[in-house]
Design an enzyme around this catalytic site. Structure first.
Site, PDB file in Angstrom:
ATOM      1  N   PRO A   1       0.699  11.251   4.750  1.00 55.63           N
ATOM      2  CG  PRO A   1       1.808   9.687   3.417  1.00 55.63           C
ATOM      3  CD  PRO A   1       2.054  10.874   4.317  1.00 55.63           C
ATOM      4  CB  CYS A   2      -4.637  10.780   6.188  1.00 59.16           C
ATOM      5  SG  CYS A   2      -5.574  10.504   4.657  1.00 59.16           S
ATOM      6  CD  GLN A   3      -3.511   6.954   2.421  1.00 60.83           C
ATOM      7  OE1 GLN A   3      -2.578   7.432   3.075  1.00 60.83           O
ATOM      8  NE2 GLN A   3      -3.765   7.326   1.186  1.00 60.83           N
TER       9      GLN A   3
END
Length: 345
Positions: free
Chosen positions: A78-80
């Site tokens: 997950p890049c958030q």
């Protein structure tokens, strides 16, 4: 060359679909979002396990790797938490440490090839360099770089960090020149789709639907020019927050795309006119769910929900906006095949 792959954090299947198009046999996708099960399995002929990678072990992955083939472990944690859009995320966010779960699974399964895609902001974090050092200590040759996906033929400007690691020898992502890439624009991607009014859904494709506009936003849309900003509007149309000094630094919202340039980065809320440069270049509406999927490289017939199922824009927008672009997945796959041809002949 026979390659079997497992895709961690697979989402709706963007990376998997690209790898398949390159000729790689993806056997399994793992993601905690159960909404991704239907599109992943339906479009990719691969199994989906809906759970956190924290609950997966190397022994679990071994069941899907063909021991007689080259084994590829792929994923996009997950890049958030590492995105420049997220000013609050830090190491107290549980998602921050999922990259170390990826590292654990590399250690436990010892694949021949590893690939990871993420936002460029990850480069500045110690956790990324720990991930790289773990790979090197395990005997992998590692290469990584930030690329603009538009230079690889995606009709979207999307800067991403791509890592490749191999136990077979030095490896790197092929250049656009080596792949003889043709640049694609918004016009190339969506000009052929049927016209829509705001709030309308096309009867032949439920995903080709767009959000309704308020009366004020219709006026704003009419006043917007391709490539322009809300600064072009009459004073009465400008939102109060943008009249403040702090708001003047956000000209990229309430804006239209340009026909003859790649689209801007598709986010999880791309279906909203006010959320970015997501206005259609010509029609008075935000882009449709299907158009966003096309900008991410998904084929026009890629299925995200079962026939007749109600559409939740937030859920589908999240699946599409979070996806690894299919074209980038294909480039990664071709780079791996080229590397193996040179090192395993």
């Amino acid at each position: 060359m026979d390659i079997t792959a497992v895709d961690l954090f697979c989402g709706a299947g963007g990376l998997t679909h690209g790898l398949i198009q390159a000729g790689i046999n993806v056997k399994l996708g793992v993601d905690i979002d159960q909404n991704c099960k239907y599109p992943y399995e339906t479009n990719n002929n691969a199994k989906f396990i809906g759970c956190s990678v924290e609950d997966i072990t190397g022994k679990d992955l071994a069941k899907y790797f063909d021991t007689s083939s080259i084994r590829l472990l792929a994923g996009c944690a997950p890049c958030q938490t590492f995105s420049t859009y997220n000013q609050k995320a830090n190491s107290t966010d549980k998602r921050w440490w999922l990259l170390m779960q990826f590292s654990r699974l590399v250690k436990e399964s010892s694949p021949d090839i590893v690939t990871m895609e993420n936002v460029p902001g990850l480069l500045s974090q110690d956790i990324f360099h720990t991930f790289v050092n773990n790979l090197k200590m395990a005997g992998y040759f590692v290469d990584y770089k930030v690329v603009n996906s538009a230079e690889y033929g995606l009709p979207q400007r999307r800067r991403r960090l791509v890592l490749l690691a191999s136990q077979k020898g030095p490896i790197e992502l092929l250049s656009p020149k080596a792949l003889d890439v043709e640049i694609h624009t918004v016009r190339d991607a969506i000009a052929h789709l049927p016209s829509l009014k705001d709030g309308e859904m096309h009867p032949d494709d439920p995903l080709h639907q767009c959000s309704s506009l308020s009366l004020l936003n219709r006026k704003r849309m009419n006043a917007s020019l391709p490539g322009g900003t809300w600064r072009d509007w009459d004073e009465e149309l400008i939102a109060d927050c943008h009249k403040k000094t702090s708001g003047k630094t956000y000209p990229g919202v309430y804006a239209r795309m340009e026909w003859d340039k790649p689209a801007p980065t598709i986010t999880t809320q791309y279906y909203g006119f006010g959320n970015g440069r997501f206005g259609h270049p010509e029609q008075n509406r935000a882009i449709s769910l299907r158009e966003g999927a096309i900008f991410q490289g998904f084929p026009r017939d890629y299925q995200f929900i079962r026939h007749g199922e109600s559409i939740n824009k937030r859920i589908i927008g999240r699946m599409i906006g979070n996806a690894v672009p299919v074209k980038l997945g294909e480039v990664i796959g071709k780079s791996i095949l080229s590397h193996l041809k040179n090192n395993c002949a």
